[in-house]
Design a protein around this motif. Structure first.
Motif, short mmCIF file in Angstrom:
data_model
loop_
_atom_site.label_atom_id
_atom_site.label_comp_id
_atom_site.label_asym_id
_atom_site.label_seq_id
_atom_site.Cartn_x
_atom_site.Cartn_y
_atom_site.Cartn_z
N GLY A 127 -19.70 76.63 -91.63
CA GLY A 127 -18.76 76.15 -90.61
C GLY A 127 -18.31 77.20 -89.62
O GLY A 127 -17.33 77.00 -88.89
N GLY A 128 -19.03 78.32 -89.55
CA GLY A 128 -18.60 79.44 -88.71
C GLY A 128 -18.81 79.22 -87.23
O GLY A 128 -19.44 78.26 -86.78
N THR A 129 -18.25 80.15 -86.46
CA THR A 129 -18.39 80.16 -85.00
C THR A 129 -19.50 81.12 -84.62
O THR A 129 -19.52 82.28 -85.07
N VAL A 130 -20.45 80.65 -83.82
CA VAL A 130 -21.59 81.47 -83.40
C VAL A 130 -21.56 81.64 -81.89
O VAL A 130 -21.57 80.65 -81.14
N THR A 152 -19.74 75.87 -84.99
CA THR A 152 -19.10 75.87 -83.67
C THR A 152 -19.81 76.86 -82.76
O THR A 152 -19.60 78.07 -82.85
N PRO A 153 -20.69 76.38 -81.88
CA PRO A 153 -21.37 77.28 -80.96
C PRO A 153 -20.53 77.54 -79.70
O PRO A 153 -19.91 76.63 -79.15
N VAL A 154 -20.55 78.80 -79.26
CA VAL A 154 -19.94 79.19 -77.98
C VAL A 154 -21.05 79.86 -77.17
O VAL A 154 -21.61 80.87 -77.60
N VAL A 155 -21.38 79.27 -76.02
CA VAL A 155 -22.54 79.72 -75.26
C VAL A 155 -22.10 80.40 -73.96
O VAL A 155 -21.28 79.86 -73.22
N VAL A 156 -22.67 81.58 -73.72
CA VAL A 156 -22.40 82.33 -72.50
C VAL A 156 -23.70 82.51 -71.72
O VAL A 156 -24.72 82.90 -72.31
N ASP A 157 -23.66 82.20 -70.42
CA ASP A 157 -24.85 82.38 -69.60
C ASP A 157 -24.43 82.69 -68.17
O ASP A 157 -23.42 82.17 -67.68
N ALA A 180 -21.12 69.52 -75.10
CA ALA A 180 -19.67 69.79 -75.19
C ALA A 180 -18.98 68.72 -76.02
O ALA A 180 -18.05 69.01 -76.80
N MET A 181 -19.43 67.47 -75.88
CA MET A 181 -18.85 66.38 -76.68
C MET A 181 -19.08 66.59 -78.17
O MET A 181 -18.32 66.11 -79.00
N ALA A 182 -20.13 67.35 -78.51
CA ALA A 182 -20.45 67.62 -79.92
C ALA A 182 -19.80 68.89 -80.43
O ALA A 182 -20.00 69.26 -81.59
N GLY A 183 -19.06 69.59 -79.55
CA GLY A 183 -18.32 70.77 -80.00
C GLY A 183 -18.78 72.09 -79.45
O GLY A 183 -18.25 73.15 -79.83
#
Length: 368
Positions: A127-130, A152-157, A180-183
């Protein structure tokens, strides 16, 4: 490649040199393995021992290729020189490492082979944040895979939209919104400038170029790959973005061939499965004495974003043109890339329109 060689020549002596463990697996499956419940072990489709027996290989596993003695026709490895009549380089690609500050910048994982995926799974907390650096094909597929697997993915581009170099902006917007709707959290038009160990830990703290701080349990680098041409370049072979080959897959040395991510074909790089399979068939025949030109099919790609299915045929990077919308309805959308002469050079299909892939390959593939 080895299967094609053995198919054409039951008696040829085939020597495989690899620094990895020699198992056969699907590299594209790495970015969808979480949702399918796959581990590094279960991703293997043919263990090294089985493949060695089936193909009658002389396998030098765990050996590094250090140099090519072209005059003596020998590959110099950490286990000693290996003579060859024909040498096929399939050195692949290496991760691009952008300059990033911080005491944990070296901890970012690039999942480009089975061993990388094993580390990724080992360090990924439930359940971690990546934090994912890069929203191209691989980064977006990993974001989809993580989001649909309870992470929980956090994407930077740096680009304004995901898949920004492959699809029209409207499709990029749909990908952004659907994920985004999926988290998935997006930080677009931004870049990571530092990665530090989080205090207090565990985990990491990433700093963006606008000062934003992102806390993550794991950092995944998907900013891109570059063809691994070091061995070829040091041997004096012609190189550009990749190892330059002719229409039969031969390098500037007629006894040496290049295949896959490391090869620069007549039309450029082709880092996908279908062109590798096509090239392998021709190279196998040529290496065994029957010169055969590589015939590439339309190089279309299935983007493995289950939250918004996409099939696309990327237009050539050197071609100037514009995206044109052909269809957009409840079934999805269809876009074509039209060059200055009015020719269709690429396409993008979404959702149920993906079923039109074969027709679009035939329609666009002639000029792409």
């Amino acid at each position: 490649m080895l299967r094609e060689l053995r198919r054409l020549s039951p008696e040829a002596r085939l020597t495989m040199v690899t620094l990895e463990d020699g198992h056969f697996y699907s590299k594209p499956a790495l970015s969808t393995a979480l949702a399918k419940g796959k581990t590094a072990e279960t991703l293997v489709t043919s263990p090294a021992e089985k493949m060695i027996a089936q193909l009658k290989l002389d396998a030098r596993i765990g050996r590094e290729a250090e140099a090519i003695d072209r005059a003596g026709k020998a590959l110099c490895t950490t286990g000693g020189p290996i003579p060859y009549d024909a040498l096929i380089l399939a050195t692949g690609a290496v991760p691009i490492r952008p300059p990033i500050a911080g005491d944990a910048a070296h901890r970012a994982i690039c999942v480009n082979q089975l061993g990388h995926y094993e580390r990724f799974r080992r360090e990924l907390p439930e359940g971690g944040t990546v934090l994912i650096m890069g929203a191209g094909l691989v980064g977006t597929e990993f974001a989809n895979d993580l989001a649909t697997s309870g992470f929980t993915p956090v994407v930077v581009d740096m680009l304004a939209m995901p898949l920004g170099r492959l699809v029209p902006a409207t499709v990029g917007q749909k990908v952004r919104d659907r994920l985004a709707m999926a988290g998935v959290t997006w930080h677009l038009g931004r870049k990571v400038v530092a990665i530090d160990y989080r205090q207090p830990g565990p985990g990491y703290s990433a700093t963006l170029d606008d000062g934003t701080q992102i806390a993550a349990d794991l950092v995944l680098s998907a900013v891109g790959l570059a063809p691994d041409i070091a061995l070829a370049r040091e041997a004096g072979l012609d190189t550009g973005a990749g190892i330059k080959v002719d229409d039969c897959g031969r390098t500037s040395d007629p006894h040496i061939f290049a295949l896959g991510d490391c090869a620069q074909y007549q039309h450029g790089l082709s880092a996908y499965v279908m062109p590798i399979m096509s090239a392998a068939r021709a190279i196998a025949a040529t290496a065994l004495g029957t010169p055969t030109s590589i015939r590439f099919p339309p190089l279309s790609v299935q983007v493995k974003t289950t939250l918004l299915p996409i099939n696309l045929l990327p237009p050539p990077s050197s071609v100037e043109g514009v995206w044109t919308l052909l269809e957009d309805d409840a079934e999805g959308s269809c876009h074509v890339y039209v060059d200055a002469a009015g020719r269709e050079r690429g396409y993008v299909l979404t959702e149920n329109k993906c079923g039109q892939r074969t027709q679009m390959d035939l329609r666009v593939g002639e000029f792409a």
